[in-house]
Write an enzyme that holds these catalytic residues in place. Structure first.
Site, PDB file in Angstrom:
ATOM      1  CG  HIS A 104      -5.233   3.928   0.393  1.00  0.00           C
ATOM      2  ND1 HIS A 104      -4.755   2.648   0.182  1.00  0.00           N
ATOM      3  CD2 HIS A 104      -6.496   3.938  -0.092  1.00  0.00           C
ATOM      4  CE1 HIS A 104      -5.690   1.924  -0.408  1.00  0.00           C
ATOM      5  NE2 HIS A 104      -6.760   2.682  -0.584  1.00  0.00           N
ATOM      6  CG  ASP A 115      -2.313   0.546   0.911  1.00  0.00           C
ATOM      7  OD1 ASP A 115      -2.362   1.751   0.623  1.00  0.00           O
ATOM      8  OD2 ASP A 115      -3.323  -0.178   0.963  1.00  0.00           O
ATOM      9  CB  SER A 148      -9.302   0.767  -0.549  1.00  0.00           C
ATOM     10  OG  SER A 148      -8.577   0.868  -1.736  1.00  0.00           O
TER      11      SER A 148
END
Length: 815
Positions: free
Chosen positions: A234, A160, A596
């Site tokens: 994220h 990620d 996600s």
């Protein structure tokens, strides 16, 4: 500068401009599947579902041998300085990534020993309360010793955007210290500024991969950080969803919104940063990260990432460097959860295709953040907002942003967005409720609710209202935490009611300038969530099936997505410098949506299953999750999915397996599934070898394996689902189940299907001892050709209470 030097400089610049990154796969097996045969190198292959022993001298020697071969072919073909090798891939695929010109790539493509040459392509990110919604604290964590032990000794790898290691969700436990972790051998990079390690006892590995991004000229060290530091938000968010510490107070703006926890709060975190703030990432970097993660010994991989588009040389969705690397990961016993994609609600929008991957769709859970605006005429307008109320029993004057400008010339700044406090007359706003417009700027991210809050606070407003005057399909309205009273009116008709009331109550002179503001209102309390029973639902954005086998979008004989998990408005950790969501810049937590967010839910729950059943294969874990999932919501109704109506309004329709796969995850049931549908490396090869349109040559290029595996039809792959994309007449598929319970159990097998297709099972019942495996068949016959898929299911009901269900999808065709 003489003419010769000038020509040389121009030539170098041209090479630099035209060079691109290519991923090259070579003849010869990677470490995971090398069975010996090359002089002087003994076998390193592992049995299916076994980890690579990276400490082995045999592995080290063979890895060096592969890397030397990669260097040798480049050195033989090209002059030094005309290319740059970025990575050698040795563990899961045998190949390398290199920065070369298109002409050099063509030379490589023709070179002896080269299997395939793929131009690198980009990937993108696919962007609390959910542990309670999933029943983890009461039904799952106690079976593993409580939250203090949930996920103990399991390592989840995250490919990620990195991690913010200073967040309390990732702190080491002092009350209950972590023990040693002998099976994990990852390394920890240091922060280049502080020289401190990114790791602690909770974060056990932290590395970054950016060679392809640098070669492409996309990497900016000032904002992307040449370290595992999360420059986006994220990565920290997804890691916290799966494995964040339990009971972390979720505080923002002086309010607490509950306590945050990961699905497996004792699991360890291994960070493999390959995504970046502005451009996403590149497959060459992602493949290097996955290769390293499996080498290091992760148990689970969480991938909230998907391709922007397929590589130009790839013919099938299942065979490319990315999916081939994940096939190697699964062969090494690593469970892979990947986000389905955010292209919904339209069909064939998935970005995760292969049978060895668990593809996760996104659900809306049972929590809503509702609020209301009460007008002076007594009308109450519903909206959303995560904010405190205005003072009780009091109405406040409403002032429109366009009516309180200091100078009409500032209209070029789109003042109704309320992003710039300096353009407003503070005397007219102070103590009143500011009315702002929710324009397209909020949709594209050039305006944010966070800035509206800042503007209202700076002007001394009592609160703010955001009004939506028109809406386009796909517009997403999410509540944003606010320190002052605020509400977003998302219904256009309600917005018009407010505007009409305001205009009727406001006195103006002949030029249109306001003489007196008489409209009034008050904002309700939006801090507490409202729980409802019509959950879970499939989120509008969640990518839909049917699955495709090639980039002509021909349907595959494999159901995707596999499973549904929470992915809408998920609270989790954030990094203060994260910019992925403008409303959470500078914050420690964020409330965001996407598949996600769904994928790490499954990664964390898979860690709990792995903890209880450490010897289970990735396919066994996937089967347990899928066969115990539910297609019933909290109100006892069949699952629904958000969809567009004919008028492009968002509505609810009956969901199908193309929306949710097998159903919504049920963690407690997954720990004790009764039966599993197991599969290994040879089964995946059999699926590939029997899929029409995939050549044996292409399979050999990416797997270095001949097609000696024939399951007659890809629908016979032992998945916990059945998909037949071209059913003509009658077709029988087989499935094999294994009893993983500790006692003998008799199962009654039944099946049902929509009327256009008849379905039968054989045998109707079977008894299995612990560890025993039995086969059953499912026969489908076309009754009528409707032109649309028919849906159904096969149920296996055990005499000791186990319930196993697999979805069936089939499309009938005429002979």
């Amino acid at each position: 500068m003489d003419i010769g030097l000038r020509i040389f400089v121009v030539f170098v610049l041209l090479v630099a401009v035209t060079a691109e990154v290519y991923i090259v796969t070579m003849e010869g097996d990677p470490i995971i599947s090398y069975k010996g045969g090359e002089n002087g190198f003994e076998a390193t292959a592992v049995e299916s579902d076994e980890k690579i022993d990276t400490s082995s001298e045999l592995v080290t020697v063979y890895a060096r041998h592969l890397e030397r071969k990669h260097d040798m072919i480049l050195g033989m073909l090209f002059e030094e300085g005309s290319y740059k090798k970025l990575y050698s891939y040795k563990h899961l695929i045998n190949g390398f990534a290199a920065h070369v010109s298109p002409e050099q790539a063509e030379t490589l493509r023709r070179a002896p020993g080269v299997r395939s040459v793929d131009k690198d392509w980009k990937v993108r990110r696919l962007t609390t309360h959910t542990p309670e919604f999933l029943g983890l604290p009461t039904d799952v964590w106690p079976t593993g010793g409580g939250f203090d032990r949930a996920g103990e000794d399991i390592v989840i790898g995250f490919v990620d955007s990195g991690i913010y290691p200073h967040h309390p969700s990732f702190a080491s436990h002092h009350r209950l210290p972590y023990g040693p972790l002998p099976h994990y051998k990852g390394k920890c990079e240091e922060d280049p500024h502080t020289k401190k390690s990114f790791c602690n006892r909770k974060i056990v590995g932290a590395q970054h991969f950016a060679e392809a991004a640098k070669a492409a000229g996309a990497f900016n060290p000032d904002i992307d950080y040449a370290s595992p530091m999360d420059g986006d938000g994220h990565g920290s968010h997804t890691a916290a969803i799966a494995a964040g510490n339990n009971g972390i107070p979720l505080r923002m703006h002086g309010y607490e919104f509950g306590k945050a926890s990961g699905m497996a709060p004792r699991a360890r975190i291994a960070v493999y940063k390959a995504l970046y703030r502005l451009f996403g990432g590149f497959v060459a970097d992602v493949v290097a990260a996955i290769d390293q993660a499996v080498h290091d010994g992760v148990d689970i991989l969480s991938l909230s990432v998907g391709p922007n588009s397929p590589p130009t040389t790839t013919k099938t969705t299942f065979l490319n460097p990315f999916d081939a690397t994940l096939l190697g990961a699964v062969k090494a016993g690593v469970f892979v959860a990947q986000a389905a994609g955010n292209g919904g609600p339209f069909p064939k929008t998935l970005v995760s295709y292969s049978p060895w991957i668990t593809t996760v769709a996104a659900a809306i859970d049972d929590r809503r953040y509702k609020n209301h605006l009460t007008l002076g005429n007594g009308k109450m307008l519903a909206g959303m907002g995560l904010s405190p109320p205005t003072r009780p029993h009091r109405l406040y004057t409403l002032v429109s942003a366009n009516d309180v400008l200091l100078d009409s010339s500032v209209s070029k700044y789109n003042p109704s967005d309320c992003q710039r406090p300096e353009v407003f007359n503070k005397k007219l706003v102070e103590g009143n409720i500011l009315l702002c417009g929710y324009s397209f700027n909020f949709v594209v991210g050039t305006a944010s609710i966070k800035k509206v809050v800042a503007t209202a606070k700076h002007l001394g407003a009592a609160g703010f209202v955001l009004v939506v005057e028109n809406v386009s399909p796909g517009t997403k309205f999410d509540p944003v935490p606010s320190a002052i009273p605020g509400i977003l009116i998302t219904d256009v008709s309600k917005s018009m009611d407010l505007i009409d009331y305001y205009n009727a109550s406001t006195s103006r002179d002949w030029t249109g300038r306001v003489k007196s503001f008489k409209a009034e209102g008050s904002i309700g309390d939006g801090l507490a969530p409202v729980l409802h029973k019509s959950a879970p639902q499939v989120a509008l954005f969640s990518a839909r099936g049917p699955n495709t086998k090639d980039f002509s979008f021909q349907d595959a004989d494999l159901l995707k997505p596999d499973i549904l998990a929470p992915g809408y408005l998920i609270w989790a950790a954030w990094c203060p410098n994260g910019t992925d969501e403008p409303n959470y810049v500078g914050e420690g937590f964020a409330l965001i949506s996407g598949t996600s967010m769904a994928a790490p839910h499954i990664a964390g729950i898979a860690a709990l299953v792995k903890q209880k059943h450490p010897q289970w294969s990735p396919a066994a874990i996937k089967s347990a999750l899928m066969t115990t999932s539910t297609v019933i919501d909290r109100a006892g109704r069949l699952l629904q999915a958000q969809q567009y109506s004919d008028t492009e309004a968002v509505t609810l329709v009956k969901a199908t397996p193309f929306d949710y796969g097998s159903g919504h995850v049920n963690p407690s049931a997954a720990l004790d599934p009764g039966l599993i549908f197991d599969a290994g490396y040879e089964d995946y090869l059999g699926f590939l070898c029997t899929t029409p349109g995939i050549s044996a040559h292409e399979i050999r290029n990416y797997t270095n394996t001949a097609c000696n595996y024939d399951m007659k039809h890809p629908s016979n792959f032992n998945a916990p689902s059945i998909a037949v994309s071209h059913l003509v007449g009658t077709q029988t598929v087989t499935r094999k189940v294994t009893n993983v319970a500790e006692v003998e159990e008799t199962y009654t097998i039944t099946a049902r299907m929509q009327p256009s297709i008849a379905i039968e099972v054989n045998p109707p019942a079977m008894t299995l001892r612990p560890g025993a495996t039995r086969t059953f068949s499912v026969t489908m016959t076309v009754r009528s050709v409707s032109g649309v898929y028919s849906f159904g299911e096969v149920k296996l009901k055990g005499s000791r209470g186990h319930k196993v269900r697999i979805p069936v999808v089939a499309l009938g065709h005429r002979r």
